[in-house]
Write a protein that holds these residues in place. Structure first.
Motif, mmCIF file in Angstrom:
data_model
loop_
_atom_site.group_PDB
_atom_site.id
_atom_site.type_symbol
_atom_site.label_atom_id
_atom_site.label_comp_id
_atom_site.label_asym_id
_atom_site.label_seq_id
_atom_site.Cartn_x
_atom_site.Cartn_y
_atom_site.Cartn_z
ATOM 1 N N GLN A 145 0.809 -1.214 0.000
ATOM 2 C CA GLN A 145 0.000 0.000 0.000
ATOM 3 C C GLN A 145 0.848 1.272 0.000
ATOM 4 O O GLN A 145 0.504 2.257 -0.629
ATOM 5 C CB GLN A 145 -0.917 -0.004 1.231
ATOM 6 C CG GLN A 145 -1.849 -1.194 1.272
ATOM 7 C CD GLN A 145 -2.816 -1.236 0.105
ATOM 8 O OE1 GLN A 145 -3.222 -0.192 -0.429
ATOM 9 N NE2 GLN A 145 -3.205 -2.442 -0.314
ATOM 10 N N GLU A 146 1.962 1.260 0.728
ATOM 11 C CA GLU A 146 2.770 2.474 0.868
ATOM 12 C C GLU A 146 4.009 2.471 -0.012
ATOM 13 O O GLU A 146 4.800 3.406 0.040
ATOM 14 C CB GLU A 146 3.194 2.649 2.328
ATOM 15 C CG GLU A 146 2.009 2.788 3.285
ATOM 16 C CD GLU A 146 2.467 2.962 4.717
ATOM 17 O OE1 GLU A 146 3.700 2.910 4.947
ATOM 18 O OE2 GLU A 146 1.604 3.142 5.593
ATOM 19 N N SER A 147 4.226 1.452 -0.770
ATOM 20 C CA SER A 147 5.401 1.379 -1.636
ATOM 21 C C SER A 147 5.054 0.542 -2.847
ATOM 22 O O SER A 147 3.905 0.111 -3.031
ATOM 23 C CB SER A 147 6.606 0.787 -0.894
ATOM 24 O OG SER A 147 6.346 -0.555 -0.520
ATOM 25 N N TYR A 148 6.043 0.304 -3.659
ATOM 26 C CA TYR A 148 5.882 -0.509 -4.864
ATOM 27 C C TYR A 148 6.760 -1.756 -4.794
ATOM 28 O O TYR A 148 7.071 -2.331 -5.832
ATOM 29 C CB TYR A 148 6.259 0.309 -6.105
ATOM 30 C CG TYR A 148 5.431 1.561 -6.291
ATOM 31 C CD1 TYR A 148 4.329 1.576 -7.147
ATOM 32 C CD2 TYR A 148 5.748 2.730 -5.607
ATOM 33 C CE1 TYR A 148 3.565 2.714 -7.318
ATOM 34 C CE2 TYR A 148 4.992 3.880 -5.772
ATOM 35 C CZ TYR A 148 3.907 3.866 -6.620
ATOM 36 O OH TYR A 148 3.140 5.002 -6.787
ATOM 37 N N LYS A 151 10.811 3.861 -5.212
ATOM 38 C CA LYS A 151 9.517 4.460 -4.891
ATOM 39 C C LYS A 151 9.341 5.801 -5.601
ATOM 40 O O LYS A 151 8.259 6.097 -6.123
ATOM 41 C CB LYS A 151 9.398 4.638 -3.373
ATOM 42 C CG LYS A 151 8.077 5.219 -2.928
ATOM 43 C CD LYS A 151 8.009 5.321 -1.416
ATOM 44 C CE LYS A 151 6.670 5.897 -0.966
ATOM 45 N NZ LYS A 151 6.583 6.005 0.514
ATOM 46 N N SER A 202 6.413 6.081 -8.407
ATOM 47 C CA SER A 202 5.313 6.998 -8.066
ATOM 48 C C SER A 202 5.180 8.112 -9.107
ATOM 49 O O SER A 202 4.061 8.532 -9.444
ATOM 50 C CB SER A 202 5.545 7.588 -6.677
ATOM 51 O OG SER A 202 6.750 8.344 -6.645
#
Length: 295
Positions: free
Chosen positions: A106-109, A126, A130
């Motif tokens: 959810q907060e990174s790739y 990231k 993003s």
């Protein structure tokens, strides 16, 4: 007639009653008796000394025996740990399943299950992905796995992750999955139809065959992940392909001699051996002839 009683005897049975009524002198003037019955009481320390010496004599064996017990216990534990099969916990055996069931990050790739990427690589990755998602609406997830046990290769595992994370075509249309297996030194890339079309089959094949396996073989996992990401982003943006790493020629020079070199060495060896044999026979004979001629 007034009589004075004698002091209390030590033993009334052994001391007869006095038959005379002669008065006794004061205690200070009485002679001290040398009888053993009136000597100073002797403490019974022999029993205590005997008990202490007995305990001391057995103190060393007890301490030695306890050390032996502790040593045997430690040895048994060490043997059990070394030779008995260790039962691994569920997460250790099913890390690849945990990645699938955990869903997309959810907060990174990135899902660095293998734990081979540095903080700098994670931060750069990231930032790059993003920016791509904000501009082109393409979402790429990278996964590192130590070893696969459920699937034959990384491609099957990548397809399984894509289907589980994005069950419908609409959800996974613009999604991409990049998998790197560190123990097998291989990788795979899959994604939805829009992602595959934007990147192109040529870049996908080149990244899978160059960036991921070549750099993973050299254990340059950070470079393998980040260079693959830059190559995919450049393809989506329509920029020139930055290319992959140069494949080093691992062919080693042979230590064996060719047939021609062997024949040359053999001729030289024969010449040297023949010369040594001639010298070994001729020189002693010449010395012997010179010695005999002098006589």
């Amino acid at each position: 007639m007034e009589t004075i009683l004698s002091p209390h005897p030590f033993c009334p049975l052994l001391t007869p009653k006095s038959s005379s009524s002669k008065p006794l002198p004061p205690p200070s003037l009485q002679p001290r008796s040398k009888s053993p019955f009136f000597t100073k009481p002797i403490n019974c320390s022999l029993k205590k000394q005997t008990k202490q010496s007995f305990e001391q004599s057995f103190a060393i064996p007890r301490s030695w025996f306890s050390h032996v017990q502790h040593g045997l216990a430690a040895l048994s534990i060490s043997l059990a740990l070394n030779f008995c099969p260790v039962l691994h916990s569920g997460p250790a055996l099913a890390s690849e399943f945990d990645v699938i069931n955990g869903g997309p990050p959810q907060e990174s790739y990135l899902v660095d299950d293998a734990g081979v990427l540095s903080r700098v690589t994670k931060s750069d990755l990231k930032r790059l992905l993003s920016d791509l998602e904000s501009r082109k609406n393409f979402h790429i997830n990278f996964i590192t796995i130590r070893k696969l046990t459920s699937k034959a290769d990384a491609f099957e595992y990548a397809d399984q992750v894509l289907e589980r994370w994005y069950p419908s075509v609409e959800e996974g249309n613009n999604k991409g999955i990049v998998v790197l297996v560190t123990s097998q030194k291989e990788g795979a890339i899959t994604g939805g139809p829009a992602f595959i079309k934007a990147v192109g089959d040529g870049i996908l094949d080149a990244t899978v065959s160059e960036n991921l396996p070549v750099l993973a073989t050299e254990e340059k996992y950070n470079e393998a992940i980040y260079s693959s990401a830059k190559r995919l982003v450049a393809a989506i943006d329509g920029l020139p392909d930055p290319g992959g790493p140069q494949v080093k020629d691992s062919k080693r020079e042979s230590n064996f001699k060719t047939k021609q070199e062997t024949e040359e060495k053999r001729g030289q060896f024969t010449l040297v051996v023949g010369g040594l044999l001639v010298i070994a026979f001729v020189v002693p004979m010449a010395q012997y002839y010179a010695y005999v001629s002098k006589k």
